[in-house]
Each structure stands twice: as structure tokens, then as C-alpha cells.
Design an enzyme around this catalytic site. Structure first.
Site, short mmCIF file in Angstrom:
data_model
loop_
_atom_site.label_atom_id
_atom_site.label_comp_id
_atom_site.label_asym_id
_atom_site.label_seq_id
_atom_site.Cartn_x
_atom_site.Cartn_y
_atom_site.Cartn_z
N ASN A 168 32.76 44.66 34.82
CA ASN A 168 33.96 45.03 34.07
C ASN A 168 33.79 44.81 32.57
O ASN A 168 34.76 44.78 31.82
CB ASN A 168 35.16 44.19 34.53
CG ASN A 168 35.53 44.40 35.98
OD1 ASN A 168 35.56 43.45 36.76
ND2 ASN A 168 35.80 45.64 36.36
N HIS A 193 32.40 49.35 40.13
CA HIS A 193 32.46 50.14 38.90
C HIS A 193 31.07 50.34 38.28
O HIS A 193 30.97 50.68 37.10
CB HIS A 193 33.38 49.48 37.88
CG HIS A 193 34.82 49.43 38.29
ND1 HIS A 193 35.52 50.54 38.70
CD2 HIS A 193 35.70 48.39 38.37
CE1 HIS A 193 36.76 50.20 39.01
NE2 HIS A 193 36.89 48.91 38.82
N HIS A 211 30.62 41.48 46.29
CA HIS A 211 31.70 42.06 45.49
C HIS A 211 32.65 42.76 46.45
O HIS A 211 32.38 43.88 46.90
CB HIS A 211 31.09 43.03 44.47
CG HIS A 211 32.01 43.37 43.35
ND1 HIS A 211 32.19 42.53 42.26
CD2 HIS A 211 32.80 44.45 43.13
CE1 HIS A 211 33.04 43.09 41.42
NE2 HIS A 211 33.44 44.25 41.93
N HIS A 218 35.06 40.16 42.29
CA HIS A 218 35.91 41.36 42.34
C HIS A 218 37.39 41.08 42.19
O HIS A 218 38.08 41.84 41.51
CB HIS A 218 35.68 42.18 43.61
CG HIS A 218 36.53 43.41 43.71
ND1 HIS A 218 36.44 44.46 42.82
CD2 HIS A 218 37.52 43.76 44.58
CE1 HIS A 218 37.31 45.39 43.16
NE2 HIS A 218 37.99 45.00 44.21
#
Length: 263
Positions: A39, A67, A155, A180
Site C-alpha cells: 500500500n 494490490h 496477506h 492486509h
């Protein structure tokens, strides 16, 4: 014995800031630092600027998550393996997937002796996107030899899935630490077979936030039941991490760590 620090999800510029400020003061107490940075680029994914900042702060390995593919930069970073020690989720099994799901490092311990540490990243599947089975992917990986002490970053969204994976791997890896959900959990422990476990390491980002986002948009989303654009929150940032002592693929100690800017 290896002293390993794992830093939870770095979120946006505030996360990069507190990491740059505080990790160098911690770095001398550890032989190796792993940072989840999925992130780090504005709250979604990883780009070159964020990767450079995380490595400059003292990370020896960067793990990712759902992501991983948000920024095009990451594809080139994954190809530059010497400069960018990135580990993306192992259970993206398509043969054309860029990058690797695990890496082994020869790490010097406090006595100056070299010990092998293998870092693995997997995605959970409960309430997440469709990927291959992380349990089976890890079973296959652990059939290899010469992995040394194995650290797993799971995650995942569901606490039960993270705990089940830890129990499944107990005695076969040194640590299973979750990421996560951005909230550190209070179940830090060593399982009977010698595997350290914590459901979630927490995150490294703005403390006055809803898991990193400015509270206004998440609050409005819940109130109105309509989508709202999220932005990275401002204000003081926190750093959450897990400190481990590992030896012969077993955990000798595990402890939660939290730092808040200005505290």
C-alpha cells in the site's frame, strides 16, 4: 540465531515518512528487515519512488499482496532482482506472472555467521480474489531443500484462514505473520511445533484514519451506502511491526512492536 523485524503494510506517504524516520533507529538491533509495502504508493500498490524509499529506510526484502499489480512500475522493478528484492504472492501460478513468490537470503547474524532466511508471500482466498490454494502452494515449496528459516507473510482478510495456515505449517516454517487488515492483533505466540504466529502485524501509516484513509469518506460510505473516493489521511503516523528471533527454522521469541510519531 537471526534477529528479524517484519514491518506491517506501509500505507502512502505518511507510512513512508514514519518508516524513513524510525526504521533506521531500529535497524541496528536486527540482522534482517522485511517490509510489506503493498500500500506504499498512495494506499494502493508499489511504484519505484515508494520501493526506493522502503529500501533506503533499511528493508532487505519487500513483500506485497492483492494490490501488487496496481502500478506499472512494479513490472520493471520485479525484473531488476538485484536492486529490488521484491516477493509477490506465491499463489499467482500462471507461468507468465512477473516476479517471484519467494526468495532466499544469506544473512549475517550478530556473531558474523551466515544463516539462510527464506521469505514467502501468499494471498488468502476467503473474501479475496481468486488465486491458487496457498496451503498447497506452500506445501509444494517446502518440499525443496536448503530454505533455512522460512518466514511467511500471509496477506489475507479472514482471521480463520490465517490461523489455519499457521497451524498447517507449524513445525515446518519459522514464522507465519498476517497482513492486509491493517489492525495489529493481540494473539502473538509461538505454536507447539515452534512456529511464530500473529494474525495481523498491523500497518505503518496515518494513525487518525480508517485503516489508512481519511475517515470522512469511509464514514460517508457506510452512512449513505454509496461509493466515495478515499484519500490518504493526514496527521501523525504509526509503525507496527513484529520482532522475531529465529534459529534452525524455529522461533525462539516473537513480540509485537508499535511506534507513534510524537509519542
Amino acid at each position: 540465531m537471526l534477529r528479524v523485524l517484519f514491518v506491517g503494510d506501509v500505507y502512502g506517504q505518511p507510512g513512508r515518512r514514519v518508516l524513513a524516520q524510525h526504521l533506521p533507529t531500529l535497524r541496528s538491533g536486527f540482522d534482517f528487515v522485511i517490509v510489506n509495502a503493498e500500500n506504499a504508493a498512495g494506499g494502493f500498490g508499489l511504484h519505484r519512488e515508494a520501493a526506493d524509499a522502503v529500501l533506503k529506510a533499511g528493508a532487505g526484502c519487500i513483500t506485497l499482496g492483492n494490490h501488487a499489480w496496481h502500478h506499472k512500475d512494479v513490472f520493471a522493478l520485479m525484473l531488476d532482482e538485484a536492486k529490488y528484492p521484491i516477493v509477490r504472492p506465491l499463489n499467482y501460478t500462471d507461468p507468465g506472472t512477473p516476479g517471484v513468490g519467494w526468495r532466499s537470503f544469506d544473512v549475517k547474524n550478530a556473531a558474523g555467521e551466515s544463516e539462510r532466511l527464506t521469505v514467502v508471500n501468499v494471498l488468502g482466498r476467503v473474501f479475496m480474489e481468486a488465486v491458487a490454494n496457498p496451503f498447497r502452494a506452500l506445501d509444494d515449496l517446502l518440499e525443496r531443500g536448503d530454505l533455512g528459516s522460512v518466514f511467511v507473510d500471509i496477506h489475507a482478510e479472514a482471521t480463520s484462514e490465517k490461523a489455519a495456515l499457521a497451524w498447517h505449517l507449524d513445525g515446518r516454517v519459522a514464522a507465519v505473520i498476517g497482513t492486509h487488515t491493517h489492525v495489529p492483533t493481540a494473539d502473538t505466540r509461538i505454536l507447539p511445533g515452534g512456529t511464530a504466529f500473529q494474525t495481523d502485524a498491523g500497518f505503518t501509516g496515518p494513525a487518525r484514519s480508517v485503516i489508512g484513509a481519511d475517515p470522512e469518506a469511509p464514514v460517508q460510505k457506510f452512512l449513505t451506502e454509496r461509493p466515495h473516493r478515499f484519500s490518504v489521511a493526514a496527521g501523525p503516523a504509526e509503525l507496527n511491526a513484529v520482532a522475531l528471533r529465529l534459529e534452525d527454522n524455529r522461533a525462539l521469541a516473537v513480540e509485537r512492536y508499535r511506534y507513534l510519531e510524537g509519542d
